[in-house]
Every structure is written in C-alpha cells, then in structure tokens.
Design a protein around this motif. Structure first.
Motif, short mmCIF file in Angstrom:
data_model
loop_
_atom_site.label_atom_id
_atom_site.label_comp_id
_atom_site.label_asym_id
_atom_site.label_seq_id
_atom_site.Cartn_x
_atom_site.Cartn_y
_atom_site.Cartn_z
N ARG A 92 114.88 5.98 32.58
CA ARG A 92 114.77 4.82 33.47
C ARG A 92 113.69 3.90 32.92
O ARG A 92 112.60 4.37 32.60
N LEU A 93 113.97 2.61 32.87
CA LEU A 93 113.13 1.63 32.18
C LEU A 93 112.82 0.45 33.08
O LEU A 93 113.68 -0.01 33.83
N ILE A 94 111.58 -0.05 32.95
CA ILE A 94 111.21 -1.33 33.56
C ILE A 94 110.59 -2.20 32.46
O ILE A 94 109.71 -1.75 31.73
N LYS A 95 111.08 -3.44 32.36
CA LYS A 95 110.54 -4.43 31.41
C LYS A 95 109.92 -5.57 32.22
O LYS A 95 110.37 -5.86 33.32
N GLU A 96 108.93 -6.22 31.64
CA GLU A 96 108.28 -7.36 32.29
C GLU A 96 107.94 -8.41 31.24
O GLU A 96 107.44 -8.07 30.16
N LEU A 97 108.21 -9.66 31.57
CA LEU A 97 107.86 -10.76 30.68
C LEU A 97 106.35 -10.80 30.47
O LEU A 97 105.58 -10.71 31.43
N TRP A 98 105.95 -10.98 29.22
CA TRP A 98 104.53 -11.16 28.91
C TRP A 98 104.27 -12.61 28.49
O TRP A 98 103.36 -13.24 28.98
N ALA A 99 105.10 -13.14 27.58
CA ALA A 99 104.94 -14.52 27.10
C ALA A 99 106.26 -14.97 26.48
O ALA A 99 107.12 -14.15 26.18
N PHE A 100 106.39 -16.30 26.29
CA PHE A 100 107.61 -16.81 25.68
C PHE A 100 107.34 -18.16 25.04
O PHE A 100 106.37 -18.85 25.36
N THR A 101 108.20 -18.53 24.08
CA THR A 101 108.27 -19.87 23.51
C THR A 101 109.73 -20.29 23.58
O THR A 101 110.52 -19.65 24.28
N GLU A 102 110.09 -21.31 22.82
CA GLU A 102 111.47 -21.80 22.86
C GLU A 102 112.50 -20.71 22.58
O GLU A 102 113.51 -20.59 23.25
N ASN A 103 112.27 -19.88 21.53
CA ASN A 103 113.27 -18.88 21.15
C ASN A 103 112.69 -17.47 20.98
O ASN A 103 113.36 -16.60 20.43
N ARG A 104 111.49 -17.27 21.46
CA ARG A 104 110.85 -15.95 21.35
C ARG A 104 110.35 -15.50 22.71
O ARG A 104 109.88 -16.30 23.51
N ILE A 105 110.45 -14.18 22.92
CA ILE A 105 109.97 -13.57 24.17
C ILE A 105 109.17 -12.33 23.81
O ILE A 105 109.59 -11.54 22.94
N ALA A 106 108.03 -12.15 24.45
CA ALA A 106 107.24 -10.92 24.34
C ALA A 106 107.31 -10.22 25.70
O ALA A 106 107.15 -10.86 26.74
N VAL A 107 107.60 -8.92 25.65
CA VAL A 107 107.68 -8.13 26.88
C VAL A 107 106.77 -6.91 26.75
O VAL A 107 106.43 -6.48 25.65
N ARG A 108 106.43 -6.40 27.92
CA ARG A 108 105.82 -5.08 27.97
C ARG A 108 106.76 -4.23 28.81
O ARG A 108 107.54 -4.76 29.61
N PHE A 109 106.73 -2.94 28.59
CA PHE A 109 107.68 -2.08 29.29
C PHE A 109 107.09 -0.69 29.46
O PHE A 109 106.10 -0.32 28.81
N ALA A 110 107.69 0.06 30.35
CA ALA A 110 107.40 1.48 30.50
C ALA A 110 108.70 2.15 30.92
O ALA A 110 109.47 1.59 31.70
N TYR A 111 108.95 3.32 30.36
CA TYR A 111 110.12 4.08 30.79
C TYR A 111 109.72 5.52 31.01
O TYR A 111 108.71 6.00 30.48
N TYR A 152 107.99 12.41 30.39
CA TYR A 152 107.15 11.47 29.65
C TYR A 152 107.24 10.11 30.30
O TYR A 152 108.27 9.73 30.86
N ARG A 153 106.14 9.38 30.21
CA ARG A 153 106.17 7.95 30.47
C ARG A 153 105.77 7.29 29.15
O ARG A 153 104.72 7.60 28.59
N SER A 154 106.62 6.43 28.67
CA SER A 154 106.38 5.75 27.41
C SER A 154 106.08 4.29 27.70
O SER A 154 106.82 3.63 28.43
N TYR A 155 104.97 3.82 27.16
CA TYR A 155 104.51 2.45 27.35
C TYR A 155 104.68 1.68 26.05
O TYR A 155 104.47 2.24 24.97
N GLY A 156 105.05 0.41 26.14
CA GLY A 156 105.18 -0.33 24.90
C GLY A 156 105.23 -1.83 25.08
O GLY A 156 105.21 -2.36 26.20
N ASN A 157 105.29 -2.48 23.93
CA ASN A 157 105.40 -3.93 23.83
C ASN A 157 106.49 -4.23 22.82
O ASN A 157 106.66 -3.52 21.84
N GLU A 158 107.23 -5.30 23.10
CA GLU A 158 108.28 -5.75 22.20
C GLU A 158 108.13 -7.24 21.96
O GLU A 158 107.81 -7.98 22.88
#
Length: 155
Positions: free
Chosen positions: A72-91, A101-107
């Motif tokens: 099970r995963l939750i993603k959240e917007l961190w930042a964006f530009t015209e064609n790029r998005i940065a997210v943080r997530f935990a699953y 396990y809980r896995s934390y990350g950034n994409e």
C-alpha cells in the motif's frame, strides 16, 4: 501515440492530480497498467537498479510485487515545474516471512508533452516495523479519499 492527461505544462492542481493518478496505478499492483504511464523508452533509477523501457518496467514491477506483499502506497507532491514533478512517498508491505516494512522515498519525474513519464529517479529507504505500527489499513487497491496523507500521518 497515446496521451496520458494531465499533460504539461503542469499547474499545482494538475501536478497533484498526476501524483494521485500515479499512486492509484501503483496501488493496483498491475505491472502492465502501471507501465502504460511511461514512455516505451522510459528510463528509471530505482535504488541501485536501472530499468529501461516498458518491458523492463513490467518485469521489475512483477518481481517487486512478488516480494513486497500487501503493498500500500501514499504519494505526495513536493514540487513541480512545467514538465517535472518531485514527489515524496511512503509504502508499507511485508515479505514472505511476515516482516513488515515502511519504505520512505523521493522521486523525480520528467514528462513528455503527451503526459507520459520519460524519466523516473527514485531514492528509497526501508524501515522494518512491527505489524502493530502499520498506518495503512485500507483494503488492497486505491487509497480511500478520506484516508490521511503523508503530512497528516506525520511522515
């Protein structure tokens, strides 16, 4: 060529929508469905693994969800530009021995004009947790709209 709305240039609202659509796809745990959100020549870095193209994405996700059970995963917007998005997530997931396990990350995501993701760069850390420490208790599949997000959970 297919289009995957919302497409760049992103606004705050469309970036949030894009993040939720990605979360929903990954929570389906359907590698073929997830792969359709990426270009046929998409490039990934996921931890120390490099994945190229939809076929490798499907193979990667198939392996992932055979190891990471009840994912099970939750993603959240961190930042964006015209064609790029940065997210943080935990699953949350468990292995075949029952260890949770809980896995934390950034994409970091880069999109083409068609709204398909061209590049996905992920950094992920895993934390073993007790089953009693789990926070994600919705039925497998899409996270309910009223379930707390990452910030609400203090992640």
């Amino acid at each position: 060529m297919s289009t995957r709305p919302p497409v760049p240039p992103f606004t705050r609202e469309t970036a949030i929508e894009k993040v939720r659509l990605a979360e929903d796809a990954w929570n389906s745990r359907d590698p073929e469905k997830v792969a359709l959100g990426y270009t046929v020549d998409s490039r990934w870095r996921n931890r120390a693994e490099f994945v190229n193209g939809r076929e490798e994405i499907v193979a990667f996700l198939t392996r992932k969800w055979h190891r990471e059970l009840d994912y099970r995963l939750i993603k959240e917007l961190w930042a964006f530009t015209e064609n790029r998005i940065a997210v943080r997530f935990a699953y949350e997931c468990h292995d075949d021995s029952g260890q949770w396990y809980r896995s934390y990350g950034n994409e970091n995501w880069d999109f083409g004009e068609d709204g398909l993701m061209r590049v996905r760069l992920a950094c992920i850390n895993d934390l073993p947790i007790a089953e009693s420490d789990r926070k994600y208790h919705w039925p497998l599949g899409r996270r309910p709209d009223d379930h707390p997000g990452l910030s609400d959970l203090g992640f």
